[in-house]
Design a protein around this motif. Structure first.
Motif, PDB file in Angstrom:
ATOM      1  N   GLY A  63       0.788  -1.227   0.000  1.00 40.96           N
ATOM      2  CA  GLY A  63       0.000   0.000   0.000  1.00 40.96           C
ATOM      3  C   GLY A  63       0.821   1.279   0.000  1.00 40.96           C
ATOM      4  O   GLY A  63       0.287   2.362  -0.229  1.00 40.96           O
ATOM      5  N   SER A  64       2.117   1.178   0.291  1.00 39.28           N
ATOM      6  CA  SER A  64       2.925   2.389   0.351  1.00 39.28           C
ATOM      7  C   SER A  64       4.362   2.052  -0.017  1.00 39.28           C
ATOM      8  O   SER A  64       4.752   0.880  -0.004  1.00 39.28           O
ATOM      9  N   VAL A  65       5.132   3.079  -0.334  1.00 39.01           N
ATOM     10  CA  VAL A  65       6.548   2.864  -0.636  1.00 39.01           C
ATOM     11  C   VAL A  65       7.242   2.316   0.611  1.00 39.01           C
ATOM     12  O   VAL A  65       8.098   1.430   0.548  1.00 39.01           O
ATOM     13  N   ASP A  66       6.844   2.833   1.768  1.00 42.86           N
ATOM     14  CA  ASP A  66       7.400   2.362   3.032  1.00 42.86           C
ATOM     15  C   ASP A  66       7.166   0.855   3.193  1.00 42.86           C
ATOM     16  O   ASP A  66       8.067   0.106   3.578  1.00 42.86           O
ATOM     17  N   GLY A  67       5.940   0.411   2.881  1.00 44.79           N
ATOM     18  CA  GLY A  67       5.598  -1.006   2.984  1.00 44.79           C
ATOM     19  C   GLY A  67       6.465  -1.857   2.079  1.00 44.79           C
ATOM     20  O   GLY A  67       7.001  -2.889   2.498  1.00 44.79           O
ATOM     21  N   ILE A  68       6.634  -1.401   0.828  1.00 45.86           N
ATOM     22  CA  ILE A  68       7.453  -2.169  -0.115  1.00 45.86           C
ATOM     23  C   ILE A  68       8.901  -2.238   0.367  1.00 45.86           C
ATOM     24  O   ILE A  68       9.552  -3.289   0.303  1.00 45.86           O
ATOM     25  N   GLY A  69       9.383  -1.114   0.905  1.00 48.02           N
ATOM     26  CA  GLY A  69      10.732  -1.104   1.477  1.00 48.02           C
ATOM     27  C   GLY A  69      10.868  -2.122   2.604  1.00 48.02           C
ATOM     28  O   GLY A  69      11.860  -2.841   2.691  1.00 48.02           O
ATOM     29  N   LEU A  70       9.828  -2.205   3.440  1.00 48.25           N
ATOM     30  CA  LEU A  70       9.848  -3.178   4.542  1.00 48.25           C
ATOM     31  C   LEU A  70       9.831  -4.606   4.021  1.00 48.25           C
ATOM     32  O   LEU A  70      10.475  -5.492   4.581  1.00 48.25           O
ATOM     33  N   VAL A  71       9.078  -4.830   2.938  1.00 47.84           N
ATOM     34  CA  VAL A  71       9.045  -6.174   2.340  1.00 47.84           C
ATOM     35  C   VAL A  71      10.458  -6.581   1.936  1.00 47.84           C
ATOM     36  O   VAL A  71      10.923  -7.687   2.254  1.00 47.84           O
ATOM     37  N   LEU A  72      11.157  -5.669   1.243  1.00 47.86           N
ATOM     38  CA  LEU A  72      12.514  -5.984   0.792  1.00 47.86           C
ATOM     39  C   LEU A  72      13.441  -6.180   1.992  1.00 47.86           C
ATOM     40  O   LEU A  72      14.286  -7.074   2.005  1.00 47.86           O
ATOM     41  N   PHE A 323       7.657 -14.415   1.517  1.00 47.40           N
ATOM     42  CA  PHE A 323       7.665 -14.454   2.979  1.00 47.40           C
ATOM     43  C   PHE A 323       7.848 -13.048   3.545  1.00 47.40           C
ATOM     44  O   PHE A 323       7.322 -12.731   4.603  1.00 47.40           O
ATOM     45  N   GLY A 324       8.604 -12.216   2.817  1.00 47.83           N
ATOM     46  CA  GLY A 324       8.760 -10.822   3.232  1.00 47.83           C
ATOM     47  C   GLY A 324       7.421 -10.094   3.225  1.00 47.83           C
ATOM     48  O   GLY A 324       7.107  -9.317   4.134  1.00 47.83           O
ATOM     49  N   VAL A 325       6.627 -10.365   2.186  1.00 44.48           N
ATOM     50  CA  VAL A 325       5.286  -9.771   2.091  1.00 44.48           C
ATOM     51  C   VAL A 325       4.441 -10.202   3.289  1.00 44.48           C
ATOM     52  O   VAL A 325       3.804  -9.381   3.958  1.00 44.48           O
ATOM     53  N   LEU A 326       4.457 -11.525   3.566  1.00 44.32           N
ATOM     54  CA  LEU A 326       3.640 -12.042   4.669  1.00 44.32           C
ATOM     55  C   LEU A 326       4.077 -11.447   6.006  1.00 44.32           C
ATOM     56  O   LEU A 326       3.251 -11.028   6.815  1.00 44.32           O
ATOM     57  N   ASN A 327       5.407 -11.404   6.234  1.00 46.97           N
ATOM     58  CA  ASN A 327       5.887 -10.875   7.519  1.00 46.97           C
ATOM     59  C   ASN A 327       5.588  -9.387   7.679  1.00 46.97           C
ATOM     60  O   ASN A 327       5.291  -8.916   8.778  1.00 46.97           O
TER      61      ASN A 327
END
Lengths: 383, 300
Positions: A63-72, A323-327
């Motif tokens: 939902g956000s750039v921050d979220g995608i950064g956290l996924v990575l 798994f990054g997405v799920l976490n």
């Protein structure tokens, strides 16, 4: 316990025609979707809306750039841990010691950094990366050697060494290297020159609004290089060929003149090195110090990631991202729904079980009639 | 270090290990590696507290622990025996599942993902005092430990008898050594392995029940690696019930000593390492080679 090669069954399905390849690529995908379905049913069973659950989950991740950064960021240690398992798998060895190897790698990394307080970044960063890999490699080499020299099954030894590593680093950080004047069992902060830079600044310079607080750091780039390196070693070097040959058929490899013992030790060394590189994210990129008991099962999740990625380096990358997405989504789920985030653990575990079962079904389908002849063949072997 | 108090708590520490390692033994003797012991212990612990919480009777909790253990082991049996998937992978996945599911259910039931409320423990066994001094004497012996400690010790003897002095035991061991021979004699390898794994689940589930009922509550991840220590003890005991139990007592003793050592000269972490280092040494063959069942880990 199973001989080397018994685990090769999981990779064997790969040597098939195009249709077979498609099926074996689709089976992990089907397993993931089925696991999501199971998760949805559990959510429905406790009286919450599965749709809302998944929309919150994916909004948290995408939902956000921050979220995608956290996924990575969350995927980074899993890429290393997954590569470690996948790499050893290719030689027929099951390295479940990633957890112990990453502890030793992380401790060696922090220790080396604290020993070199005045070093400039150009020197310190490469040294620390190598130190992380060396720590993990050393720890993995022990079960590798015991396997090659004495035939002791690596699974038991790697499990034992996980516990030894946690106890050993616990001792070191509590009794010897604890930050003075602090109660927390952790080392002092490593020199700034040893820190890996965060990527927020870079992304902002190309107009991607990744917030400064986002922990995504250069370790992710190292992880991408590691994926390439694992592929390169396995498919473009003599050692990689030998590793795969030993994994497929140990006796044939030996007959062909491959030094099986040396190959097994090398496979474990490199596998451990990948696990040790977890330190680049956890120590150099994020915590900047060693903390007792910091890993909550990253090494074990690596097993799941390797399985889901069918033990191929690129597959590991995608599985780690999932798994990054799920976490990442789990945190959001915890805050915005009445579903506890532990459900994500359940979904991940169900995914693994379904992937294992799915792989086996696909393998049997592809083997086709050969499967039916198996009993008589085994009878012959036995007599 | 050799005080009676330490030996006393060593036996208590060893009890869940003994039950779980006997469980591992039945599974491995049938040819199936059971790394899922850790998850089974945890699930048994959770189920026993859940049932005790709602019925108020710890013996119902014990039954629930056994049942839950068997249920989890059934997953392992289905994945490894029917689908012939890798036994170690299945075990690892089950451990993850158990960790997630027990925390999830703890949250659902009690609104906390870390621990349950406390429940009543198990009453000690005793004969009525009115039976006279002999009964009182017996009570000193049978009332000293929680009942499951005695159950665990009896289970060691029972496992020995079952494995070496019954047709079932012979078949189970043969299945682990040479499944095709067993098959040729008309015994179902699949049934024998299911039996081995289910027994494994029942025993480890019972171990989990002891673990939780002894502390009167469920705490997340309370198995804390005991399933792996039990596995190590089984190997250290050379796949024999008595050997495994002695190894568990040794490891339980190490755990008891470690607790007594906190804040002392010898770092507790080194005592903590003892079981794992000993197992590795045992496997290399310094103190006599530990030989696993020949067909262990191979699907049939």
């Amino acid at each position: 316990m199973s001989p080397p090669g018994a685990l090769g069954t999981i990779t064997r399905a790969r040597k098939s025609d195009g249709a077979g390849k498609l099926v074996s690529l689709l089976s992990p995908l089907v397993a993931v979707l089925a696991a999501f379905l199971v998760g949805g049913l559990v959510v429905a069973a406790i009286g919450e809306s599965p749709l809302r659950f998944y929309s919150v989950l994916f909004r948290g991740a995408f939902g956000s750039v921050d979220g995608i950064g956290l996924v990575l960021f969350n995927a980074t240690p899993l890429i290393f841990a997954g590569l470690a398992v996948a790499f050893a798998f290719r030689s027929g060895l099951f390295n479940i010691g990633g957890e112990g190897q990453l502890y030793i790698g992380s401790f060696v990394c922090a220790w080396a950094a604290l020993k070199m307080p005045g070093a400039p970044a150009v020197l310190l960063i490469p040294v620390l990366i190598l130190a992380s890999a060396a720590g993990g490699a050393l720890w993995a080499a022990i079960p590798g050697y015991l396997k090659a020299r004495f035939g002791v099954h690596e699974v038991i030894n790697t499990i034992m060494m996980n516990f030894i590593a946690v106890a050993l680093t616990g001792y070191l950080v509590v009794e010897i290297f604890k930050e003075p004047g602090q109660m927390t069992p952790q080392t002092a902060v490593i020199p700034v020159a040893g820190e890996l830079p965060r990527l927020a600044g870079f992304f902002q310079s190309i107009a991607v609004p990744l917030p400064n607080a986002n922990p995504l750091n250069a370790s992710f780039l190292i992880a991408l290089v590691a994926v390439w390196l694992a592929w390169f070693i396995l498919y473009r070097t003599t050692l990689g060929y030998e590793i795969r040959a030993v994994g497929h058929n140990t006796s044939a490899a030996e007959y062909a003149g491959i030094n099986v013992r040396r190959t097994l030790v090398m496979a474990m060394l490199l596998s451990g090195a990948f696990a040790g590189l977890v330190a680049t994210n956890e120590i150099m990129g994020f915590r900047h110090r060693f903390l007792d008991n910091f890993s909550s099962g990253i090494g074990f999740m690596g097993i799941a990631v390797a399985l889901l990625g069918r033990n191929s380096p690129l597959g590991v990358l995608f599985a780690a991202l999932l798994f990054g997405v799920l976490n990442t989504g789990a945190l959001e789920v915890d805050i915005f729904t009445d579903v506890p985030r532990e459900l994500i653990l359940v979904v991940q575990a169900v995914t693994i079980i379904l992937v294992v079962v799915g792989n086996e079904i696909v393998r049997r389908r592809l083997a086709g009639g050969a499967q039916k002849r198996r009993p008589s063949k085994e009878g012959l072997e036995a007599s | 270090m050799f005080e009676l108090v330490v030996l006393d708590s060593a036996l208590r520490m060893a009890t869940p290990l003994i039950l779980a390692s006997l469980g591992g033994l039945f599974s491995e003797r049938s040819g199936v590696v059971n790394i899922a012991l850790e998850g089974i212990l945890l699930t048994g612990a959770f189920a026993s507290i859940l049932a005790t919480y709602f019925t108020g009777d710890p013996w119902v909790g014990v039954a629930a622990g056994i049942f839950a253990g068997m249920l989890v082991s059934l997953i392992h049996a289905a994945v490894t025996v029917i689908f012939k998937a890798d036994q170690i992978v299945s075990g690892v996945a089950i451990n993850l599942l158990a960790a997630g599911a027990t925390q999830f259910l703890t949250w659902i039931t009690w609104g906390s993902s870390s621990n349950s409320p406390t429940v009543g423990g198990m009453a000690r066994w005793s004969l009525p005092e009115t039976w006279g001094p002999v009964a009182r004497g017996i009570n000193v012996v049978i009332g000293h430990y929680p009942p499951l400690v005695y159950v665990a010790l009896a289970a060691v003897a029972a496992a020995h008898v079952v494995l070496w002095h019954t047709p079932f035991g012979l078949r189970l061991r043969a299945t682990g050594e040479h499944p095709s021979a067993v098959d040729a004699l008309g015994v179902s390898v699949r049934k024998m392995r299911f039996a081995g794994i289910l027994l494994s689940g029942a025993l480890a589930g019972l171990g989990g029940a002891f673990l939780a009922l002894n502390t009167h509550q469920f705490v997340k991840n309370m198995s804390a690696g005991r399933g792996y220590i039990a596995l190590a003890a089984m190997i250290f005991g050379k796949w024999n019930p008595v050997g495994a139990a002695l190894a568990c007592l040794l490891f339980g003793y190490a755990e008891a000593v470690q607790m007594g050592l906190q804040g002392q000269q010898v770092p507790s972490q080194f005592v903590q390492m003892i079981p794992y280092v000993l197992t590795m040494v045992a496997l290399v063959g310094v103190i006599g080679r530990a030989r696993p069942p020949a067909a262990l880990g191979k699907p049939y």
